[in-house]
Design an enzyme around this catalytic site. Structure first.
Site, PDB file in Angstrom:
ATOM      1  N   LYS A 174     -59.314   1.161  24.928  1.00 47.17           N
ATOM      2  CA  LYS A 174     -60.468   1.008  24.035  1.00 47.17           C
ATOM      3  C   LYS A 174     -60.055   1.466  22.643  1.00 47.17           C
ATOM      4  CE  LYS A 174     -65.385   2.397  23.720  1.00 47.17           C
ATOM      5  NZ  LYS A 174     -66.457   3.210  24.357  1.00 47.17           N
ATOM      6  N   SER A 210     -71.558   4.118  28.543  1.00 46.14           N
ATOM      7  CA  SER A 210     -70.688   3.098  27.952  1.00 46.14           C
ATOM      8  C   SER A 210     -69.528   2.644  28.819  1.00 46.14           C
ATOM      9  CB  SER A 210     -70.146   3.586  26.604  1.00 46.14           C
ATOM     10  OG  SER A 210     -71.180   3.663  25.655  1.00 46.14           O
ATOM     11  N   SER A 230     -70.726   0.735  25.154  1.00 43.20           N
ATOM     12  CA  SER A 230     -69.891   0.282  24.057  1.00 43.20           C
ATOM     13  C   SER A 230     -68.507  -0.207  24.493  1.00 43.20           C
ATOM     14  CB  SER A 230     -69.697   1.423  23.052  1.00 43.20           C
ATOM     15  OG  SER A 230     -69.019   2.518  23.660  1.00 43.20           O
TER      16      SER A 230
END
Length: 486
Positions: free
Chosen positions: A76, A175, A151
């Site tokens: 990420k 997330s 996210s």
């Protein structure tokens, strides 16, 4: 090769049936073929990936390879990666090249995992859809009209489409688990402090926690073994012996007590999602578990308290991005004040600015007691609910989200509705507990549904085993969108 499990990949690599160079090139080819339509990667690092794959193959020849050596990974874009852009999907950090590795990145480098690239996300991890990225929204591989969740939406999308065998994610309010549910993959948020936060760009420091995102619970156990452990550079890192999260895979579920909170199956839950989740729980009962009713009476206080505490921490953490110490600097400022105001105004997106203003207001003189302290008290009440519930059960099960993935843009103008999509995940972050999302089926619209399993502190191995046992009698985790199967 993208249909293999991590265990199968490792076995083939150690047997010499495939090389890391072949495996890594296979994923790079799939990224080149499919990522343009998904926008799941912010940065792809083919040269670095192939160099690391060659080094991994040398370790196999030398007999020093470990279980995950040679298996590529995507990070990420919130994890600092030495020499690679770390943008948090924000214009503010579009030019930031991290000078060091996050602890998690260095741990996975140590075992020899090639880095495929950095995945798209909501700007600074603030969102539930991956739409607020400076680089544009990520699409859900199951339906390009739908969001992948957020996210960590880019990480979930690359796993679902077979553009990486595993990815790192972070979970501040859901997330990891919510995008895992929306994309039909497995994602676990460990106990707060189990995985070091060093090198993760901070959003809300008392909530942020890193975890693995994979196809199956077994894969997640292997990856968490490499990610977890004490790190002296993170003051909240737990100083205790790291368990083997894969050791208990295969244990029987006979005698397991599953708590079913009535508050999780009430108003606001999509009836189709409710049916799928209840069917999944019934399947686990067939494996020997039993259900007991429990109550989490303060569940509805979790979202409002989170959206005071997390923005308050964000307003402090993001104050460093001012165009001087870090980040974007505006052009031709007239004076210092103009530079600060325009750099932050032009560098941050709308949702980030909204949360900074809410947080600054909650921390301001005259309102601190009324909002921030009150929210901290509510956080304690939510945590106490879980403590009491676990007196009568081993784990709690329910939905991950009230609905399946919604359409891109559907909730862009209704922030409250979007915040409520984290209704079932945020309480777990407030309490600092571990939670896992495992694929449980598909709604009539073809979009995946996740089963949420929450356990007491340090119960990651139990949660992973429950997910693994469930995945031995179901095949939802093996499903892949038709256009990405070849």
């Amino acid at each position: 090769m993208h249909n293999l499990t991590i265990k199968q990949m490792s076995e083939k690599l150690h047997a010499g049936e495939i090389t890391s160079v072949q495996l890594t090139q296979h994923y790079l080819d799939r990224i080149a073929k499919f990522d343009a339509e998904l926008n799941a990667y912010v940065t792809v690092t083919p040269e670095l990936a192939m160099q690391m794959a060659q080094e991994a193959d040398e370790r196999f020849k030398a007999g020093t390879a470990e279980l995950l050596t040679g298996i590529p990974v995507a990070h990420k874009d919130i994890f600092c990666t030495d020499g690679i852009k770390t943008s948090c999907s924000s214009k503010m950090l579009d030019n930031f090249i991290a000078p060091y590795d996050a602890h998690v990145v260095s741990q996975l480098k140590k075992v020899g995992m090639p880095i495929l690239g950095k995945t798209n996300m909501d700007e600074f991890a603030m969102g539930s859809t991956s739409e607020s990225s400076y680089y544009g929204p990520t699409k859900n591989p199951w339906d390009h009209k739908a969001v992948p969740g957020g996210s960590s939406g880019g990480a979930a999308a690359v796993i679902a489409a077979g553009l990486a065998p595993m990815a790192t994610g972070t979970d501040t309010g859901g997330s990891i688990r919510q995008p895992a549910a929306f994309c039909g993959i497995t994602g676990i948020k460990p106990t707060y402090g189990m995985v070091s936060r060093f090198g993760i760009v901070a959003y809300a420091s008392s909530f942020d926690q890193a975890g693995p995102m994979t196809r199956s619970a077994e894969d997640a156990a292997w990856m968490l073994n490499a990610m977890a452990g004490f790190d002296e550079r993170d003051s909240t890192s737990l100083q205790q012996e790291k368990p083997d999260f894969a050791a208990s895979l295969g244990e029987s579920l006979v005698g397991l007590k599953v708590g079913i909170p009535a508050e999780y199956f009430g108003e606001g839950l999509d009836p189709e999602v409710e049916t799928i989740v209840k069917n999944a729980i019934a399947e686990i009962e067939k494996l020997g578990a039993s259900t007991v009713p429990v109550s989490l009476p303060n569940k509805d206080l979790a979202v409002p308290s989170y959206y005071v505490l997390a923005p308050a921490e964000a307003s402090s953490n993001l104050s460093r991005f001012d165009g001087v110490r870090f980040g974007y600097r505006c052009e031709n400022p007239t004076d210092l004040q103009d530079m600060y105001q325009r750099s932050r105004g032009e560098g941050f997106g709308a949702e980030v600015k909204r949360r900074i203003m809410v947080g600054a207001y909650a921390l301001s003189a005259g309102f601190y007691d009324a909002y921030y302290l009150k929210a901290q008290k509510l956080r304690r009440m939510v945590r106490d609910d879980f403590t009491k519930a676990f007196e009568s059960c081993d784990v709690i099960m329910g939905p991950v989200a009230p609905s399946t993935a919604f359409n891109i843009g559907e909730k862009s103008d209704d922030q409250v509705s979007m915040y409520l999509s984290d209704l079932y995940t945020i309480p777990v972050n407030l309490a600092g507990l571990p939670g896992i999302s495992v694929p449980a089926g598909f709604a009539d619209n073809g979009r995946p549904v996740g089963l949420h399993i929450v356990g007491p502190y340090f119960s990651e191995a139990k949660l992973l085993n429950i997910g693994h046992q469930y995945q031995q009698v179901t095949d939802w985790h093996k499903q892949m969108p038709e256009q990405y199967q070849g």
